[in-house]
Design a protein around this motif. Structure first.
Motif, PDB file in Angstrom:
ATOM      1  N   ALA A   1       0.811  -1.221   0.000  1.00 24.91           N
ATOM      2  CA  ALA A   1       0.000   0.000   0.000  1.00 24.91           C
ATOM      3  C   ALA A   1       0.847   1.274   0.000  1.00 24.91           C
ATOM      4  O   ALA A   1       0.308   2.363  -0.030  1.00 24.91           O
ATOM      5  CB  ALA A   1      -0.907   0.011   1.240  1.00 24.91           C
ATOM      6  N   THR A   2       2.146   1.145   0.052  1.00 21.53           N
ATOM      7  CA  THR A   2       2.907   2.414   0.098  1.00 21.53           C
ATOM      8  C   THR A   2       3.770   2.550  -1.176  1.00 21.53           C
ATOM      9  O   THR A   2       4.135   1.554  -1.788  1.00 21.53           O
ATOM     10  CB  THR A   2       3.894   2.400   1.299  1.00 21.53           C
ATOM     11  N   PRO A   3       4.082   3.785  -1.533  1.00 22.18           N
ATOM     12  CA  PRO A   3       4.955   3.981  -2.718  1.00 22.18           C
ATOM     13  C   PRO A   3       6.288   3.239  -2.551  1.00 22.18           C
ATOM     14  O   PRO A   3       6.771   2.615  -3.495  1.00 22.18           O
ATOM     15  CB  PRO A   3       5.179   5.497  -2.752  1.00 22.18           C
ATOM     16  N   LEU A   4       6.853   3.303  -1.350  1.00 23.05           N
ATOM     17  CA  LEU A   4       8.137   2.599  -1.144  1.00 23.05           C
ATOM     18  C   LEU A   4       7.951   1.113  -1.431  1.00 23.05           C
ATOM     19  O   LEU A   4       8.751   0.492  -2.142  1.00 23.05           O
ATOM     20  CB  LEU A   4       8.619   2.795   0.309  1.00 23.05           C
ATOM     21  N   GLY A   5       6.840   0.565  -0.934  1.00 26.84           N
ATOM     22  CA  GLY A   5       6.579  -0.869  -1.157  1.00 26.84           C
ATOM     23  C   GLY A   5       6.484  -1.172  -2.646  1.00 26.84           C
ATOM     24  O   GLY A   5       7.051  -2.145  -3.141  1.00 26.84           O
ATOM     25  N   THR A   6       5.785  -0.296  -3.354  1.00 23.37           N
ATOM     26  CA  THR A   6       5.658  -0.515  -4.812  1.00 23.37           C
ATOM     27  C   THR A   6       7.039  -0.508  -5.465  1.00 23.37           C
ATOM     28  O   THR A   6       7.354  -1.373  -6.300  1.00 23.37           O
ATOM     29  CB  THR A   6       4.798   0.623  -5.409  1.00 23.37           C
ATOM     30  N   LYS A   7       7.862   0.442  -5.041  1.00 25.24           N
ATOM     31  CA  LYS A   7       9.211   0.531  -5.643  1.00 25.24           C
ATOM     32  C   LYS A   7       9.993  -0.755  -5.352  1.00 25.24           C
ATOM     33  O   LYS A   7      10.644  -1.320  -6.245  1.00 25.24           O
ATOM     34  CB  LYS A   7       9.955   1.740  -5.064  1.00 25.24           C
ATOM     35  N   ILE A   8       9.873  -1.231  -4.112  1.00 23.31           N
ATOM     36  CA  ILE A   8      10.617  -2.455  -3.744  1.00 23.31           C
ATOM     37  C   ILE A   8      10.159  -3.605  -4.630  1.00 23.31           C
ATOM     38  O   ILE A   8      10.974  -4.341  -5.213  1.00 23.31           O
ATOM     39  CB  ILE A   8      10.371  -2.790  -2.253  1.00 23.31           C
ATOM     40  N   ARG A   9       8.823  -3.748  -4.788  1.00 22.83           N
ATOM     41  CA  ARG A   9       8.324  -4.859  -5.614  1.00 22.83           C
ATOM     42  C   ARG A   9       8.711  -4.663  -7.076  1.00 22.83           C
ATOM     43  O   ARG A   9       8.974  -5.613  -7.809  1.00 22.83           O
ATOM     44  CB  ARG A   9       6.796  -4.960  -5.441  1.00 22.83           C
ATOM     45  N   ALA A  10       8.812  -3.407  -7.498  1.00 23.71           N
ATOM     46  CA  ALA A  10       9.198  -3.151  -8.900  1.00 23.71           C
ATOM     47  C   ALA A  10      10.633  -3.609  -9.127  1.00 23.71           C
ATOM     48  O   ALA A  10      10.927  -4.317 -10.100  1.00 23.71           O
ATOM     49  CB  ALA A  10       9.070  -1.651  -9.197  1.00 23.71           C
ATOM     50  N   VAL A  11      11.523  -3.242  -8.201  1.00 21.05           N
ATOM     51  CA  VAL A  11      12.937  -3.632  -8.366  1.00 21.05           C
ATOM     52  C   VAL A  11      13.042  -5.156  -8.368  1.00 21.05           C
ATOM     53  O   VAL A  11      13.778  -5.746  -9.163  1.00 21.05           O
ATOM     54  CB  VAL A  11      13.807  -3.028  -7.228  1.00 21.05           C
ATOM     55  N   ALA A  12      12.226  -5.795  -7.524  1.00 18.03           N
ATOM     56  CA  ALA A  12      12.259  -7.273  -7.464  1.00 18.03           C
ATOM     57  C   ALA A  12      11.788  -7.837  -8.803  1.00 18.03           C
ATOM     58  O   ALA A  12      12.348  -8.796  -9.321  1.00 18.03           O
ATOM     59  CB  ALA A  12      11.364  -7.779  -6.332  1.00 18.03           C
ATOM     60  N   ALA A  13      10.766  -7.208  -9.407  1.00 20.10           N
ATOM     61  CA  ALA A  13      10.199  -7.761 -10.644  1.00 20.10           C
ATOM     62  C   ALA A  13      11.139  -7.499 -11.819  1.00 20.10           C
ATOM     63  O   ALA A  13      11.433  -8.399 -12.598  1.00 20.10           O
ATOM     64  CB  ALA A  13       8.836  -7.107 -10.915  1.00 20.10           C
TER      65      ALA A  13
END
Lengths: 283, 583, 404, 236
Positions: free
Chosen positions: A158-170
């Protein structure tokens, strides 16, 4: 009847501990693709910091904070010095983190000594739960695990930081072209996973034995849980409950050794079924 | 290379000149060195990382211990035999489960990691056989009846076996089997399409190294006369992994010497700085993983005189040109015919009833905008992907439903778009694997000598690419164009009736593309294979194509000579977006 | 840079030389840790293999210290038959394999006259074949499950049977309870101990209401704790070792079956374990051990004084796991003096039946090479204090194996 | 090589590439390129695929390290800078394959460049309005390209590099993408449009380069007969 309640509570508290330990390991495994064999040692550092904080009179919450911070600092240092070069290949990550765990264990032994440390129980005694006396501390653990998972899952989804983390992982390359400094983000994620390990160490301290190589006792179960959970952080909870249930019930009704072997068989079946670890190309 | 082997044989002789204590150490550490070399052979050469080596070592030690203690001292020979068979058998089962088609590097490593954890527990618990926590002690030394070897003699035998095993491994690594292993490690898909049975190669090396490790474990038990669970647990297994890595897994001598050196240093120095020794080892290991991931051994190899390191020379000869085939069969010449070829990925239909026919010596070019299904046709015909329906044959030989290597064996060969040759091997070795792949089962590679016969057309391509003078050069040192030429030569090394070329000119400069075009025409004229070329380079298509088929959205849009297709309005629309303007 | 072939010969020689140098450097290496100047031809060497790294060092380090103290005291009193003693120490890093290597080095390379090994029983089994060839006495001076006899093997520390035989009836009487629950780690030492315990419980009119074994390295004892709770156990006999002990006792205390509710009689909880448990959990626990540093006897007071003087107050606690190293070295010295030789047969003949006054009380080695010695029943009371409930002198080890 | 006729009003110098050579593990694909894109200018790079166009885009974005040559952005040397550093200097990239994160939702993909509400993106492509919570992986190939274009449009930036953004789109959306590119240029953003389809490219671009076998073989201003000339050079 109260045997059943006691059993359920036991399973829940074991699952709570196991899932908190597995959470940090799962994050580095699932989001960064590396197998961190030094995860147990970050737990140890957390436990040691909490014991020393307690020794100089700090209240339990500050001890908890000390444990988390100590593990985070050591985690960050480890990431900058060695882990940063391990992302490229899983086999290097095994060897690199194995070397790291030796350095941490021996480092603590040489500086702080080899003996057992006394870690006091912040919430001693038991209270009535559905008519069964059950240790307060373990109920606190169940609560703490639930809250922790809620925070981590919210943060990731739910947070922008979380999205960024998942993006880098993907897709690290694509994220990088969108302005995300993947090297800095990896440092944040690895430090967070070390901090989680430190927290787990502090929580486990009063239940077990605080000594330089305490990590080894917990890593086996955490590893199995991460394998069973596959490539999802959420599935760590059901995996932890499954492993704790099998271990508790089999120990109670059959034999502790059979329980340990049963958990291994589950891990083997999942690995065979899984065929390949998350995000890895097979041929 | 011979001189290095004599030097190695010096090691066992040390046992004669030093005290009983040190000869014992030489024997033990030589065995551990050979175990590290075996792990390097599986991990570095074949690309299979696993923790099973510690299980094999433990099984070997326990079986010798149990048989010797229960059937009298000579029981140890039966114990050694059981050690080899038992570890080989368990390795075979694990290999079948984990090293099959969908082998995953990490999953297999994790599986064997979990197996080690399980066996360590069982060893402590299964007291009847393993003696539980205290393990088995007073295991007799090697010998017959009452005659038993002394400590140093036993160590001499062990060290000799270990050194001979390492020398054997080094010989094996230079045989076609060993070289094929490295090719499977670097380009498994490509080797598979040549007909090399990749799963069998991996399983065979896993079983071979595990059985040998079992033997070493058994011998080790006769030297230490003792085995207990903590000696064969995870700590022992990881330290072998550490020695192999420090010694560098892509060599065999590196891990062998690293294991011996580190163990001697550990016993020698640990008393004086007991507390700091493990810390120093940990720091050294982390530094090596960070700065020198490929280990010390690689340096060692680089400073060795290159004469010792040269890969075996491959004798390449030109096969006699055969009589042109189409004259042989009476009446109509055998054609390559494709009927109703349809392929779908899930709900998304990629090819719909594509039909083609190519007669020997004719060059058919497949063109169309990307996403039209050109590569899919080649993938379907070479059985890299499954087809929904469709039949394709050359003369009366059917190809549909066959596995890739059987298709290769029956004369349909293919060149891939991205050159995926084994860069760690020489040009000659790559060619050899292309020749043997479809013909031999992997066992035959063990005693196959380094000499091959390749088709005249393949030789012609080598000459054109200037490769005939570089047969002993590593493929990694070739330019992009030369790699394409080598790939093409490999596709033509065996006689082939149908040749599929997937963008052979991709990444080539203008000059290279031009020479390639003339070569394709020449080969079509001489060896007369039916050729299908998928290509974007219009100059190349213009010079080589006898006929052109234009694909769009999985169907045939137009067919005809190059001129007819160029003039066709529908083709221009397909190629250039919406409205096509005339002129 | 193309190396010309003629370089290969010197290169090969260099690698071989490096290997040889590595080994020769080791052989001159003195035993380390010994006080006497190395290579002192006249000194009479004795060997000590001990675990100085890892958590096993909590037994190994004090063991080495008391050995050094014993040698120093013997040399101060003129040595043995006029010869100064030299202690040669080898670390076995906690692995049976390394103990074998260490023992071989001490026996064959350092030519020691006797070997002392306060290690676990797996390491003892690993070292024994080496000592057989060398025909020297092998002293096993730490707690052991026994069951192994050999002419050269002298087990001088307590066996579980000695620690339990007298103490079980007394604890039953003091607490007025008879229902026992037995729990232990799943390997030979706890299995043997609890087998003996079951015998003595029934002999003393008690009753075993439950018996449970857990694998080494268990961290979650909830299932076992619920089994104890659901049985009507009144007394607990835990033979749990190392880290498992602390985990079990803490979790039991939290679950409401601490020693205050269910008194314990234990034979493996030494000072280090009790310190890790903390005063509250340790309270109301009985320990049956051959030695405790706070023993109030003249011999022990003198020993503790000398130990503190040599190593300072922060030196690790000496427990039943390490005191017998001191006692046995002195017993060996006396036996060699009376026998006038260090040969195994002479030493054995002299030492069997020789009464040794030690900080742990009188110790007499019997002909099956086990030792008749004192056992002290200690109770941990309020504030971490120890109460010496009762001392049983000359408790005979009922080892069935014989040496003939 | 056509010279830059008139000095553009904007102060920044835009994108300058000199002698660029790049490729994959040892095999060189770009054999030395020179090109410039001034702020506010739209430049098209035309040529059939397989000529190295995608390699050029990946090298300019920083995903691939060049073997030789230099890349300057507004006068600053970014040849070896990390992609995120180039992003902060205003560079925006549209990658040909997998331009979006399939695991993340449409909204989350847009949030990567700081877009909070769906209003602006759906003003470019209406279908986005109701797809905010849907995982990007479930969109069709064309829809994913439009999502990526919407992300580019709402993500600011002073220099755009687009690799075949309109491939697989129906005509109406191709026009819409063209409009976005023009709008960006008007506000002073330089655009390098790498395209295989001549129509849309020549409609928006003011200058062109022709790419063959890893080299820019020809260039010029877009005029009335440019389309027929290039058509002759690269058509079937």
């Amino acid at each position: 009847m109260d045997v059943v309640i006691n059993e359920v509570l036991s399973i829940l508290s074991s699952a709570a501990i196991a899932s908190v330990i597995a959470l940090g390991l799962g994050i580095t495994f699932r989001l960064m693709g590396i197998i961190n064999l030094a995860h147990g040692e970050f737990m140890m550092i957390g436990a040691y910091a909490a014991v020393y904080a307690g020794a100089i009179g700090l209240p339990w919450p500050l001890g908890l904070l000390a444990g988390v911070l100590a593990a985070a600092v050591v985690g960050a240092l480890a990431e900058v010095l060695i882990v940063r070069w391990l992302y490229s290949s899983p086999e290097l990550s095994i060897l690199g983190t194995y070397g790291l765990s030796i350095v941490l264990i021996q480092g603590v032994q040489v500086t702080l000594g080899k003996g057992y440390l006394y870690s006091s129980n912040p919430f001693p005694g038991a209270i009535e739960v559905f008519g069964v006396a059950y240790p307060i501390y373990r109920l606190v653990l169940i609560g703490a695990a639930a809250v922790l998972f809620l925070i981590i899952l919210l943060l990731l989804n739910a947070t922008p930081l979380g999205t960024k983390i998942r993006a880098v992982a993907a897709d690290g390359k694509l994220a990088e072209t969108l302005g995300i400094r993947s090297s800095r983000l990896n440092l944040v994620v690895f430090t967070a996973s070390a901090a989680l390990a430190g927290l787990a160490g502090v929580l486990v301290g009063p239940l077990g034995n605080v000594r330089p190589d305490m990590g080894a006792d917990y890593i086996f179960t955490a590893f199995v849980i991460v394998i069973i959970a596959g490539n999802s952080i959420v599935r760590l909870i059901p995996a932890a409950i499954l492993v704790s249930t099998v271990q508790n019930l089999m120990t109670f009704w059959i034999d502790p050794m059979v329980a340990k072997i049963a958990v291994l068989v589950i891990a083997l079946l999942v690995l065979q079924g899984l065929r390949r670890t998350p995000g890895e190309v097979t041929v | 290379m011979r001189r290095l082997h004599w030097l190695l044989l010096l090691l066992p002789l040390l046992c004669l000149f030093v005290s009983n204590y040190y000869s014992g150490l030489v024997g033990q550490y030589a065995i551990l060195g050979a175990t590290a070399a075996l792990l390097a052979f599986s991990w570095g050469y074949a690309g299979v990382l696993h923790f099973f080596h510690v299980v094999a070592f433990g099984l070997g030690a326990y079986s010798v211990g149990w048989f010797a203690l229960n059937l009298g001292p000579d029981g140890l020979w039966l114990g050694l035999l059981v050690a080899v068979l038992l570890t080989g058998g368990v390795a075979f089962l694990l290999g079948i489960a984990g090293l099959g088609k969908n082998y995953s590097f990490m999953t297999f490593a994790l599986v064997t990691f979990v197996v080690v954890l399980a066996l360590e527990q069982i060893a402590v618990q299964f007291t009847a056989v393993t003696g539980g926590f205290n393990g088995l002690s007073n295991i007799p030394r090697l010998g017959f009846g009452d005659w038993r070897l002394s400590g140093s003699m036993n160590a001499l035998v062990l060290a000799t076996v270990a050194v001979l095993l390492v020398i054997g491994l080094r010989w094996l690594s230079t045989t076609p089997y060993g070289v094929a292993l490295r090719a499977v490690r670097d380009a498994p898909r490509r080797m598979g399409s040549f007909g090399v049975d990749v799963p069998a190669m991996r399983i065979s090396v896993f079983v071979l190294t595990s059985a040998a490790t079992g033997l070493l474990g058994g011998l080790f038990a006769t030297q230490t006369q003792f085995v207990s669970p903590s000696d064969i647990g995870l700590a022992f297994g990881t330290s072998i992994l550490v020695w192999t890595m420090l010694g560098s897994k892509t060599t065999l001598l590196g891990p062998f010497l690293a294991a011996i050196g580190i163990n001697f240093a550990t016993t020698g120095l640990s008393e004086s700085l007991v507390d700091y020794w493990l810390l120093i080892m940990g720091v050294v290991f982390v530094v090596v993983v960070r700065f020198l991931p490929e280990g010390f051994g690689v340096w060692l190899v680089r400073i060795l005189p290159s004469r010792w390191r040269r890969a075996p020379h491959v004798e390449v000869r030109r096969a006699a040109p055969e009589a042109p085939r189409d004259a042989a069969v009476g009446g109509a010449a055998p054609e390559f015919v494709v009927e109703q070829l349809s392929v779908a990925y899930g709900s998304n239909r990629v090819l719909q009833d594509v039909g083609l026919h190519v007669s020997p010596g004719e060059v058919l070019c497949l063109i169309g905008p990307n996403g039209a299904g050109k590569s899919t046709v080649l993938n379907a015909l070479s059985a890299v992907i499954r087809v929904e329906s469709g039949r394709w044959r050359f003369g009366d030989r059917q190809f549909q439903g066959r596995s890739p290597w059987r298709i290769a064996r029956d004369g349909l060969s293919r060149k891939y778009q991205h050159p995926s040759i084994a860069t760690d091997l020489t040009v000659g070795q790559n060619l050899a694997l292309a020749v043997w792949g479809p013909r031999y089962r992997f066992r035959r590679l063990l005693w196959q000598r380094w000499e091959i016969e390749i088709e005249p057309s393949a030789w012609r391509i080598l000459e054109a690419g200037g490769l005939d003078a570089r047969l002993d050069q590593l493929a990694a040192e070739l330019s992009h164009g030369q790699r394409q030429m080598l790939e093409l030569a490999m596709a033509l090394a065996n006689p082939c009736d149908v040749l599929l070329l997937d963008e052979p000119a991709a990444g080539m400069t203008k000059v290279e593309a031009a020479t390639l075009a003339s070569l394709i025409t020449e080969i079509a004229r001489d060896a007369r294979p039916a050729v299908i070329v998928v290509e974007h380079d219009l100059e190349l298509i213009r010079t080589v194509a006898d006929r052109v088929v234009v694909l769009q959205n999985g169907g045939v849009l137009a067919e005809g000579t190059y001129a007819e297709v160029e003039a066709d309005v529908r083709v221009q629309e397909a190629y250039l977006g919406t409205e096509a303007q005339h002129g | 840079m193309q190396i010309k072939p003629r370089w290969s010969v010197p290169l090969a020689a260099a690698t071989a030389a490096a290997l040889l140098f590595g080994m020769s450097a080791c052989s001159q290496e003195p035993g380390g840790g010994s006080e006497a100047p190395s290579g002192d031809a006249g000194a009479l060497k004795i060997g000590l293999t001990v675990d100085l790294s890892g958590v096993g060092s909590m037994i190994g380090t004090p063991g080495k210290m008391v050995a050094e103290l014993a040698v120093e005291e013997i040399n101060a009193a003129g040595g043995v038959n006029g010869q100064q003693l030299e202690l040669v120490v080898a670390d076995n890093g906690g692995l049976p394999q390394n103990t074998k290597t260490a023992a071989t080095r001490l026996v064959e390379s350092d030519q020691v006259a006797a070997l002392f090994a306060p290690v676990d029983s797996a390491s003892r089994d690993a070292a024994m074949p080496t000592v057989v060839d060398a025909d020297i006495p092998f002293f096993y001076p730490t707690l052991t499950e026994g069951q192994v006899c050999a002419p050269y093997l002298f087990s001088t520390a307590n066996t579980p049977q000695q620690q339990l035989q007298e103490t079980i009836p007394v604890v039953q009487e003091l607490e007025g309870k008879t229902k026992w629950f037995l729990i232990g780690n799943d390997y030979v030492y706890p299995r043997t101990s609890l087998e003996a315990a079951r015998e003595f419980n029934e002999a003393a009119g008690g009753e075993v209401v439950g018996e449970e074994y857990v694998p080494l390295g268990t961290t979650d004892f909830q299932a076992v704790i619920s089994q104890i709770r659901s049985s009507d156990a009144e007394l607990l006999l835990p033979v749990v070792v190392g880290a498992d002990t602390v985990a079990f006792e803490k979790q039991a205390y939290d679950a409401g079956i601490g020693a205050n509710v269910l008194p314990r009689l234990t034979i493996s909880y030494d000072d280090n374990t009790m310190a890790a448990l903390g005063q509250d959990i340790a309270q109301n626990m009985y320990v049956g051990m051959g030695y405790d540093m706070d023993l109030d006897t003249p011999e022990n007071r003198a020993f503790v004084e000398a130990y503190r003087a040599k190593f300072g107050d922060s030196a690790p606690a000496v427990t039943a796991y390490s005191i017998y190293v001191y006692a046995t070295i002195k017993a060996w010295a006396d036996a060699v003096t009376t026998a006038g030789s260090t040969a195994l047969a002479d030493v054995a003949e002299a030492i069997v039946g020789q009464v040794n006054t030690t900080p742990a009380g009188e110790v007499t080695i019997l002909d099956n090479r086990y030792a008749q010695e004192s056992i002290h029943l200690i109770k941990y009371v309020e504030g971490g204090e120890k109460e010496f409930v009762q001392t049983f002198d000359n408790v005979i080890p009922a080892e069935t194996c014989s040496v003939s | 090589m056509a010279e830059l006729e008139r000095a553009t009003p904007n102060a920044g110098v835009g994108l300058e590439v000199r002698g660029l050579r790049a490729g994959y593990d040892g095999s060189e694909v770009l054999h030395g390129l020179d090109l410039t894109v001034a702020p506010g200018e739209i430049v098209a790079v035309l040529g059939r695929n397989g000529m190295g166009k995608s390699t050029l885009v990946n090298t300019l974005s920083g995903s691939i390290a060049p073997i030789a040559g230099s890349i300057h952005l507004d006068g600053v040397d970014v040849t070896t800078a990390a992609p995120s550093a180039r992003f902060r200097r205003g560079l925006r990239t549209f990658r040909q394959e997998r331009p979006v994160f399939p695991e993340l939702t449409v909204a989350q993909n847009l949030s990567m460049v700081g877009v909070k509400s769906m209003a602006k993106p759906s003003s470019y492509f209406e279908f986005l309005a109701k797809r905010g919570g849907q995982a990007a992986g479930t969109l069709s190939g064309g829809e994913q390209k439009m999502l990526a274009m919407a992300r580019m449009a709402s993500g600011g930036g002073s220099m755009w590099i687009l690799d075949e953004p309109t491939e697989g789109l129906q005509p109406s959306n191709v026009e819409r993408s063209g409009a976005i590119v023009l709008e960006a240029a008007e506000r002073g953003c330089g655009v390098l449009l790498v395209e295989q389809h001549l129509n849309i490219a020549l409609k928006v671009a003011s200058r062109w380069y022709l790419m063959e076998n890893g080299l820019l073989v020809e260039s010029g201003d877009v005029g009335p007969d440019t389309r027929r000339y290039i058509f002759g050079r690269i058509s079937v």
